[in-house]
Write an enzyme that holds these catalytic residues in place. Structure first.
Site, PDB file in Angstrom:
ATOM      1  N   LYS A 143      50.246 -25.075 -45.836  1.00 59.31           N
ATOM      2  CA  LYS A 143      50.809 -23.715 -45.878  1.00 59.31           C
ATOM      3  C   LYS A 143      52.048 -23.575 -46.748  1.00 59.31           C
ATOM      4  O   LYS A 143      52.859 -24.489 -46.837  1.00 59.31           O
ATOM      5  CB  LYS A 143      51.200 -23.311 -44.466  1.00 59.31           C
ATOM      6  CG  LYS A 143      50.039 -23.097 -43.555  1.00 59.31           C
ATOM      7  CD  LYS A 143      50.561 -22.696 -42.200  1.00 59.31           C
ATOM      8  CE  LYS A 143      49.447 -22.505 -41.204  1.00 59.31           C
ATOM      9  NZ  LYS A 143      49.983 -22.460 -39.846  1.00 59.31           N
ATOM     10  N   GLY A 192      54.309 -37.285 -42.613  1.00 61.64           N
ATOM     11  CA  GLY A 192      53.238 -38.145 -42.114  1.00 61.64           C
ATOM     12  C   GLY A 192      52.019 -38.195 -43.015  1.00 61.64           C
ATOM     13  O   GLY A 192      51.461 -39.265 -43.253  1.00 61.64           O
ATOM     14  N   ARG A 243      55.653 -45.441 -38.093  1.00 64.57           N
ATOM     15  CA  ARG A 243      56.860 -45.042 -37.348  1.00 64.57           C
ATOM     16  C   ARG A 243      57.304 -46.120 -36.363  1.00 64.57           C
ATOM     17  O   ARG A 243      58.502 -46.292 -36.138  1.00 64.57           O
ATOM     18  CB  ARG A 243      56.604 -43.719 -36.629  1.00 64.57           C
ATOM     19  CG  ARG A 243      56.600 -42.588 -37.628  1.00 64.57           C
ATOM     20  CD  ARG A 243      56.332 -41.264 -37.008  1.00 64.57           C
ATOM     21  NE  ARG A 243      56.701 -40.209 -37.948  1.00 64.57           N
ATOM     22  CZ  ARG A 243      56.356 -38.948 -37.815  1.00 64.57           C
ATOM     23  NH1 ARG A 243      55.643 -38.567 -36.776  1.00 64.57           N
ATOM     24  NH2 ARG A 243      56.743 -38.053 -38.697  1.00 64.57           N
ATOM     25  N   GLY A 290      59.718 -32.815 -41.808  1.00 64.29           N
ATOM     26  CA  GLY A 290      60.671 -31.704 -41.761  1.00 64.29           C
ATOM     27  C   GLY A 290      62.109 -32.167 -41.910  1.00 64.29           C
ATOM     28  O   GLY A 290      62.912 -31.534 -42.602  1.00 64.29           O
TER      29      GLY A 290
HETATM   30  P1  AMP Z   1      51.027 -29.791 -43.620  1.00 62.49           P
HETATM   31  O1  AMP Z   1      51.069 -30.160 -42.173  1.00 62.49           O
HETATM   32  O2  AMP Z   1      51.294 -28.366 -43.903  1.00 62.49           O
HETATM   33  O3  AMP Z   1      51.853 -30.733 -44.483  1.00 62.49           O
HETATM   34  O4  AMP Z   1      49.526 -29.984 -44.066  1.00 62.49           O
HETATM   35  C1  AMP Z   1      48.837 -31.193 -44.044  1.00 62.49           C
HETATM   36  C2  AMP Z   1      47.378 -30.887 -43.922  1.00 62.49           C
HETATM   37  O5  AMP Z   1      47.001 -30.010 -44.951  1.00 62.49           O
HETATM   38  C3  AMP Z   1      46.481 -32.107 -44.040  1.00 62.49           C
HETATM   39  O6  AMP Z   1      45.926 -32.378 -42.794  1.00 62.49           O
HETATM   40  C4  AMP Z   1      45.413 -31.659 -45.041  1.00 62.49           C
HETATM   41  O7  AMP Z   1      44.110 -31.948 -44.622  1.00 62.49           O
HETATM   42  C5  AMP Z   1      45.618 -30.162 -45.115  1.00 62.49           C
HETATM   43  N1  AMP Z   1      45.169 -29.593 -46.378  1.00 62.49           N
HETATM   44  C6  AMP Z   1      45.494 -29.956 -47.624  1.00 62.49           C
HETATM   45  N2  AMP Z   1      44.807 -29.233 -48.530  1.00 62.49           N
HETATM   46  C7  AMP Z   1      44.029 -28.365 -47.839  1.00 62.49           C
HETATM   47  C8  AMP Z   1      43.098 -27.370 -48.214  1.00 62.49           C
HETATM   48  N3  AMP Z   1      42.829 -27.117 -49.483  1.00 62.49           N
HETATM   49  N4  AMP Z   1      42.474 -26.697 -47.226  1.00 62.49           N
HETATM   50  C9  AMP Z   1      42.738 -26.951 -45.921  1.00 62.49           C
HETATM   51  N5  AMP Z   1      43.615 -27.886 -45.514  1.00 62.49           N
HETATM   52  C10 AMP Z   1      44.258 -28.583 -46.458  1.00 62.49           C
END
Ligand code: AMP
Length: 416
Positions: A218, A374, A34, A397
Site C-alpha cells: 500500500k 520483514g 529476529r 516501521g
Molecule cells: P507491506 O506489508 O505493505 O510492506 O506489504 C508486503 C506485502 O505486499 C507482501 O506480502 C507482498 O506479497 C504484497 N505485495 C507486493 N506486491 C503486491 C501486488 N502487486 N499485489 C498484492 N500484494 C502485493
C-alpha cells in the site's frame, strides 16, 4: 547506562525483544532473523551471571488471548538459539511474580505474548474514536498501562530494551516500563545499539547517488516516509502493489489489481513533488499479471496501466525490472523496504529478485545498503543475498520512522 558497562552478576534483567516471527500453519518458525538478532544481548546477560526474563509481543491479538499467537510455540527455538536446556514459560505475563522471583543466575523465563493484555498497547478496546466516551476510556487505559508496566518492572533489577521492531511504539514494555528504573539500571541492548548506528550511518553520511526502493502492498502506510525521502534521495523506486494506485491515478486501467482508490490524488502529488525536487521517480511501467491470486494462476505481461478486467498485477514486468536495476546500479547509498511483487509465490518473485540482485551488485561495488522490513528481509534470505548487503534491519516501521528523523519512543525512554 551502556549494556557493555553493566554488571549483570546476580541480577535479574527483564529484556524486551521482538520475537514477532512469522509462523506457518503448524506454528513452525519460517524466518528466525529476529530471534537471532536478540541472541547477542541475551547471551551476554547470561554469560555475565544474570537471569533473564524475556518479553515480547507476537502478531495483533488486540488485547485478547489467542492461542495461535502464543509465544509458547517458540520457546524451544529460543532455548536452542541461546544454547540453554530450558526456557521456562509464564503463561500470564501479569502474574509472573513467583516464577521471576525463583529465577537463578543463568536461568531464563519467557513471558506470554504481552499483547494479550490491552494495557500493553494502551489503546482502549471496543470503543470508537468518535464516541464521546473515548477520551475518558483512553485516560483510564493509560493509567492501566502504567500499572501494567510497573508490574512488569517489578520482576527485575534492570531493564534492557532490544526490540527495534517495536521501538517506534510507546507501549508498556517498550517505553513506559523504563520510568520504573533509574538511569543506572536501564539500557539499550546490542541489537538496538547496532540498529540506531546503521540508521545514523545512512543519515549522517549520505554518499550519492542515494536510492530508496519502497515496495509492499500500500501507498497509505508508506506515504510519510515517501514524502520525507523526497528531500533526501536521488532515485526513488516505488514498486509492489502501490504501482497500481499510481497507474490508475495516471488514467490507466488496473483490472483487479490492489489499488487504493482514495489515494489517487496523493499519488499525483508524489509524482509532482518528485518533479519539483528533481528526484528520479521510477515506477513499474509493466507488470506480470495473473488471472487469480495464486502461484499457479495463468500469467501474461502487460503495461501496468493496461491491465484487463479479471487480471491483477502481482509482479514487476521485465521492462520495470530493467529500469529498477538501472537506477540501483552505481548507487552509493541504498534503502530497501518492501517487495516488488507477491514474492511469497515463486512465480511472482522475479521483480523482488531483480532488485535484490541489483542491490547486492551495487554493494559489491562499495554502496552501503540497508534492508528493512520483514518482507524485504525475507526476500534477501530467499534469494541467498543476505551476505551481500551491508545491513539487514529487524525493523520495518521503526526503521522507516528512524530514517524519517523521528526519535523512537523506545530509544527516548532509555536515553531521555
Ligand atoms: P507491506 O506489508 O505493505 O510492506 O506489504 C508486503 C506485502 O505486499 C507482501 O506480502 C507482498 O506479497 C504484497 N505485495 C507486493 N506486491 C503486491 C501486488 N502487486 N499485489 C498484492 N500484494 C502485493
Amino acid at each position: 547506562m551502556k549494556i557493555s558497562d553493566y554488571n549483570f552478576a546476580g541480577k535479574k534483567a527483564i529484556v524486551r525483544v521482538d520475537f514477532n516471527v512469522p509462523l506457518d500453519e503448524n506454528g513452525k518458525i519460517t524466518d528466525d532473523t529476529r530471534i537471532r538478532g536478540a541472541v547477542p544481548t541475551l547471551k551476554h546477560i547470561l554469560d555475565n551471571g544474570g537471569a533473564l526474563i524475556i518479553m515480547s509481543h507476537m502478531g495483533k491479538p488486540k488485547g485478547k488471548v489467542a492461542a495461535k499467537l502464543s509465544l509458547a510455540q517458540i520457546k524451544d527455538a529460543v532455548a536452542a538459539a541461546l544454547g540453554v536446556k530450558e526456557v521456562q514459560f509464564a503463561p500470564d505475563c501479569a502474574k509472573a511474580h513467583d516464577a521471576a522471583a525463583a529465577l537463578k543466575p543463568g536461568e531464563v523465563l519467557m513471558l506470554e505474548n504481552l499483547r494479550f493484555y490491552p494495557e500493553e498497547e494502551g489503546k482502549p478496546v471496543g470503543i470508537e474514536k468518535e464516541d464521546p466516551a473515548y477520551e475518558a476510556a483512553k485516560k483510564e487505559m493509560k493509567a492501566r498501562q502504567k500499572d501494567f508496566a510497573k508490574t512488569l518492572a517489578s520482576y527485575a533489577d534492570c531493564y534492557v530494551m532490544d526490540a527495534f521492531g517495536t521501538a517506534h511504539r510507546k507501549h508498556a514494555s517498550t517505553a513506559v516500563i523504563a520510568d520504573y528504573f533509574d538511569a543506572d539500571n536501564k539500557m539499550l541492548g546490542f541489537l538496538m545499539e547496532k540498529e540506531v548506528k546503521a540508521v545514523d550511518n545512512v543519515l549522517s553520511n549520505i554518499k550519492r547517488p542515494f536510492t530508496a526502493i519502497m515496495g509492499g502492498s500500500k501507498v497509505s502506510t508508506k506515504i510519510g516516509i515517501i514524502e520525507n525521502l523526497m528531500d533526501k534521495v536521488d532515485n526513488l523506486i516505488l514498486c509492489g502493489g502501490m504501482t497500481y494506485t499510481f497507474a490508475k491515478a495516471l488514467g490507466g486501467h488496473v483490472g483487479n489489481s490492489i489499488c487504493e482508490e482514495d489515494k489517487l490524488q496523493l499519488a499525483l502529488d508524489v509524482i509532482a513533488k518528485a518533479k519539483e525536487k528533481g528526484v528520479n521517480l521510477v515506477l513499474g511501467t509493466d507488470s506480470v499479471v495473473a488471472d487469480s491470486f495464486s502461484n499457479d494462476a495463468n500469467t501474461k505481461v502487460c503495461k501496468s496501466g493496461e491491465i484487463p478486467e479479471g487480471w491483477e498485477g502481482l509482479d514487476a514486468g521485465p521492462e520495470s525490472r530493467k529500469a529498477f536495476a538501472n537506477a540501483i546500479k552505481g548507487s552509493k547509498t541504498i534503502l530497501w523496504n518492501g517487495p516488488a511483487g507477491v514474492f511469497e509465490f515463486d512465480n511472482f518473485c522475479a521483480g523482488s529478485r531483480a532488485i535484490g540482485e541489483a542491490v547486492a551488485e551495487a554493494t559489491d561495488e562499495g554502496a552501503f545498503s540497508l534492508i528493512g522490513g520483514g518482507d524485504s528481509v525475507a526476500c534477501v534470505n530467499k534469494f541467498g543475498l543476505a551476505d551481500r548487503v551491508s545491513y539487514i534491519s529487524t525493523g520495518g516501521g521503526a526503521l522507516l520512522e528512524a530514517i524519517e528523523g523521528k526519535i523512537l519512543p523506545g530509544v527516548a525512554a532509555i536515553q531521555g
